[in-house]
Design a protein around this motif. Sequence first.
Motif, PDB file in Angstrom:
ATOM      1  N   MET A  92       4.340 -29.225  59.708  1.00  0.00           N
ATOM      2  CA  MET A  92       5.381 -28.370  59.146  1.00  0.00           C
ATOM      3  C   MET A  92       5.804 -27.353  60.188  1.00  0.00           C
ATOM      4  SD  MET A  92       5.315 -26.203  55.580  1.00  0.00           S
ATOM      5  CE  MET A  92       6.878 -25.658  54.853  1.00  0.00           C
ATOM      6  N   VAL A  93       7.089 -27.059  60.217  1.00  0.00           N
ATOM      7  CA  VAL A  93       7.636 -26.050  61.118  1.00  0.00           C
ATOM      8  C   VAL A  93       8.385 -25.030  60.283  1.00  0.00           C
ATOM      9  CG1 VAL A  93       9.171 -25.606  63.073  1.00  0.00           C
ATOM     10  CG2 VAL A  93       7.879 -27.754  62.952  1.00  0.00           C
ATOM     11  N   ILE A  94       8.131 -23.749  60.515  1.00  0.00           N
ATOM     12  CA  ILE A  94       8.910 -22.700  59.867  1.00  0.00           C
ATOM     13  C   ILE A  94       9.515 -21.809  60.947  1.00  0.00           C
ATOM     14  CG2 ILE A  94       7.523 -22.728  57.777  1.00  0.00           C
ATOM     15  CD1 ILE A  94       6.237 -20.095  58.670  1.00  0.00           C
ATOM     16  N   THR A  95      10.721 -21.310  60.681  1.00  0.00           N
ATOM     17  CA  THR A  95      11.385 -20.402  61.607  1.00  0.00           C
ATOM     18  C   THR A  95      11.580 -19.054  60.916  1.00  0.00           C
ATOM     19  OG1 THR A  95      13.599 -21.165  60.943  1.00  0.00           O
ATOM     20  CG2 THR A  95      12.546 -22.297  62.773  1.00  0.00           C
ATOM     21  N   LEU A  96      11.207 -17.997  61.614  1.00  0.00           N
ATOM     22  CA  LEU A  96      11.302 -16.637  61.089  1.00  0.00           C
ATOM     23  C   LEU A  96      12.358 -15.892  61.888  1.00  0.00           C
ATOM     24  CD1 LEU A  96       7.470 -15.843  60.816  1.00  0.00           C
ATOM     25  CD2 LEU A  96       8.979 -16.787  59.052  1.00  0.00           C
ATOM     26  N   GLY A  97      13.563 -15.844  61.344  1.00  0.00           N
ATOM     27  CA  GLY A  97      14.661 -15.177  62.033  1.00  0.00           C
ATOM     28  C   GLY A  97      15.524 -14.452  61.034  1.00  0.00           C
ATOM     29  N   THR A  98      16.834 -14.651  61.134  1.00  0.00           N
ATOM     30  CA  THR A  98      17.742 -14.074  60.152  1.00  0.00           C
ATOM     31  C   THR A  98      17.335 -14.499  58.750  1.00  0.00           C
ATOM     32  OG1 THR A  98      19.539 -14.155  61.760  1.00  0.00           O
ATOM     33  CG2 THR A  98      20.142 -13.857  59.444  1.00  0.00           C
ATOM     34  N   GLY A  99      16.971 -15.760  58.626  1.00  0.00           N
ATOM     35  CA  GLY A  99      16.465 -16.304  57.373  1.00  0.00           C
ATOM     36  C   GLY A  99      15.181 -17.049  57.618  1.00  0.00           C
ATOM     37  N   PHE A 100      14.870 -17.964  56.717  1.00  0.00           N
ATOM     38  CA  PHE A 100      13.607 -18.707  56.748  1.00  0.00           C
ATOM     39  C   PHE A 100      13.929 -20.197  56.787  1.00  0.00           C
ATOM     40  CE2 PHE A 100      10.049 -20.630  54.192  1.00  0.00           C
ATOM     41  CZ  PHE A 100       9.030 -20.380  55.088  1.00  0.00           C
ATOM     42  N   GLY A 101      13.630 -20.836  57.905  1.00  0.00           N
ATOM     43  CA  GLY A 101      13.906 -22.262  58.035  1.00  0.00           C
ATOM     44  C   GLY A 101      12.645 -23.082  57.941  1.00  0.00           C
ATOM     45  N   THR A 102      12.748 -24.319  57.464  1.00  0.00           N
ATOM     46  CA  THR A 102      11.587 -25.190  57.342  1.00  0.00           C
ATOM     47  C   THR A 102      11.932 -26.616  57.738  1.00  0.00           C
ATOM     48  OG1 THR A 102      12.062 -25.738  55.017  1.00  0.00           O
ATOM     49  CG2 THR A 102      10.652 -23.829  55.430  1.00  0.00           C
ATOM     50  N   ALA A 103      10.931 -27.325  58.230  1.00  0.00           N
ATOM     51  CA  ALA A 103      11.052 -28.753  58.515  1.00  0.00           C
ATOM     52  C   ALA A 103       9.703 -29.407  58.269  1.00  0.00           C
ATOM     53  CB  ALA A 103      11.492 -28.986  59.958  1.00  0.00           C
ATOM     54  N   LEU A 104       9.734 -30.645  57.795  1.00  0.00           N
ATOM     55  CA  LEU A 104       8.524 -31.429  57.565  1.00  0.00           C
ATOM     56  C   LEU A 104       8.634 -32.739  58.338  1.00  0.00           C
ATOM     57  CD1 LEU A 104       7.928 -30.998  53.725  1.00  0.00           C
ATOM     58  CD2 LEU A 104       6.352 -30.297  55.535  1.00  0.00           C
ATOM     59  N   LYS A 126      16.524  -8.996  57.026  1.00  0.00           N
ATOM     60  CA  LYS A 126      16.888  -7.805  56.260  1.00  0.00           C
ATOM     61  C   LYS A 126      15.667  -7.188  55.600  1.00  0.00           C
ATOM     62  CE  LYS A 126      21.718  -8.982  55.292  1.00  0.00           C
ATOM     63  NZ  LYS A 126      22.723  -9.289  54.236  1.00  0.00           N
ATOM     64  N   ALA A 127      14.758  -8.025  55.103  1.00  0.00           N
ATOM     65  CA  ALA A 127      13.531  -7.524  54.476  1.00  0.00           C
ATOM     66  C   ALA A 127      12.637  -6.844  55.505  1.00  0.00           C
ATOM     67  CB  ALA A 127      12.788  -8.668  53.798  1.00  0.00           C
ATOM     68  N   PHE A 128      12.574  -7.415  56.701  1.00  0.00           N
ATOM     69  CA  PHE A 128      11.760  -6.807  57.759  1.00  0.00           C
ATOM     70  C   PHE A 128      12.276  -5.401  58.093  1.00  0.00           C
ATOM     71  CE2 PHE A 128      10.629  -5.778  62.067  1.00  0.00           C
ATOM     72  CZ  PHE A 128       9.307  -6.199  62.177  1.00  0.00           C
ATOM     73  N   LYS A 129      13.594  -5.289  58.250  1.00  0.00           N
ATOM     74  CA  LYS A 129      14.171  -3.992  58.602  1.00  0.00           C
ATOM     75  C   LYS A 129      14.044  -2.977  57.472  1.00  0.00           C
ATOM     76  CE  LYS A 129      17.490  -5.737  62.010  1.00  0.00           C
ATOM     77  NZ  LYS A 129      18.921  -5.918  62.358  1.00  0.00           N
ATOM     78  N   LYS A 130      14.145  -3.456  56.245  1.00  0.00           N
ATOM     79  CA  LYS A 130      14.099  -2.544  55.095  1.00  0.00           C
ATOM     80  C   LYS A 130      12.695  -2.038  54.813  1.00  0.00           C
ATOM     81  CE  LYS A 130      15.189  -2.276  50.154  1.00  0.00           C
ATOM     82  NZ  LYS A 130      15.779  -2.986  48.991  1.00  0.00           N
ATOM     83  N   GLU A 148       7.238  -3.376  59.375  1.00  0.00           N
ATOM     84  CA  GLU A 148       6.353  -4.433  59.867  1.00  0.00           C
ATOM     85  C   GLU A 148       5.118  -4.634  58.998  1.00  0.00           C
ATOM     86  OE1 GLU A 148       3.705  -4.504  63.744  1.00  0.00           O
ATOM     87  OE2 GLU A 148       5.784  -5.004  64.256  1.00  0.00           O
ATOM     88  N   GLU A 149       4.498  -3.549  58.536  1.00  0.00           N
ATOM     89  CA  GLU A 149       3.249  -3.685  57.777  1.00  0.00           C
ATOM     90  C   GLU A 149       3.458  -4.436  56.463  1.00  0.00           C
ATOM     91  OE1 GLU A 149      -0.362  -0.922  55.891  1.00  0.00           O
ATOM     92  OE2 GLU A 149       1.194  -0.006  57.149  1.00  0.00           O
ATOM     93  N   LYS A 150       4.452  -4.036  55.694  1.00  0.00           N
ATOM     94  CA  LYS A 150       4.701  -4.712  54.422  1.00  0.00           C
ATOM     95  C   LYS A 150       5.183  -6.133  54.648  1.00  0.00           C
ATOM     96  CE  LYS A 150       6.846  -4.168  49.906  1.00  0.00           C
ATOM     97  NZ  LYS A 150       7.583  -3.245  48.994  1.00  0.00           N
TER      98      LYS A 150
END
Length: 249
Positions: free
Chosen positions: A128-140, A170-174, A177-179
């Motif tokens: 599985m691959v996940i991408t953590l950027g503007t959004g959340f991407g996935t591949a299997l 957006k969640a990261f900025k809001k 980092e800890e949460k």
Amino acid sequence: MKELLPEEKILSIDIGGSNIKATTLDCQGSLQNEYKKVPTPAPASPENVIEAIQELVKNFEGYHKVSVGFPGYVRNGRVLTAPNLDTALWRNFNLQEALKQVLDKPVRLVNDADLQGLGVVRGKGLEMVITLGTGFGTALLLDGNLLPHLELAHHPVCGNKTYDQYIGEKAFKKHGEEKWNSRMVRVLAILKAVFNYDHLFISGGNASKLRFKLDENITIVSNRDGIKGGARLWQQEEHHFMETEYSAF
């Protein structure tokens, strides 16, 4: 899996919400030149994006085939959703055929996380691959072969919040980092329980912001590796990319 001829070169294009990037690869996926990029146009209509791609690749020479990663759900060369570009502009647009016409080369189009996945997996078991950027991407992928794409980013993970809303940029900025890291601990536990993957690869701009110990079968990889999947895309079985009769919804 199909094999590329030793002399074949692949033009690999990554369409993103902020930039469109391109490079050329040899049949093994090794870069033949440095990445080039142009800003993603606004509005990001099919016509504007295609024009930007033509400008980006006009000095690339000697490639035989084209691989494209797109930020949305695609099937048989057609875009079904494009949340970071504007789904209303893209729905049911045959981007694969349009690029084939303007570039005059065979084209294969997949989700951008799928292209990233092809570039980083080892080809053994369920990966599985996940991408953590503007959004959340996935591949299997199973034994190096792409499995049907799932837009997991839009599935609720906490109350009414989707993965995009829960752990996206957006969640990261809001929330900070800890949460965000505490949320990522929860998300990785969910993925482990649901998919029982043999190995998980994490990429994207926010992958470097993970601050907790990862399982031994989790690896952080570079975004740079993702576009290398352009060569492996042409080793996938052809029927996944053939145009079939399709009804818009």
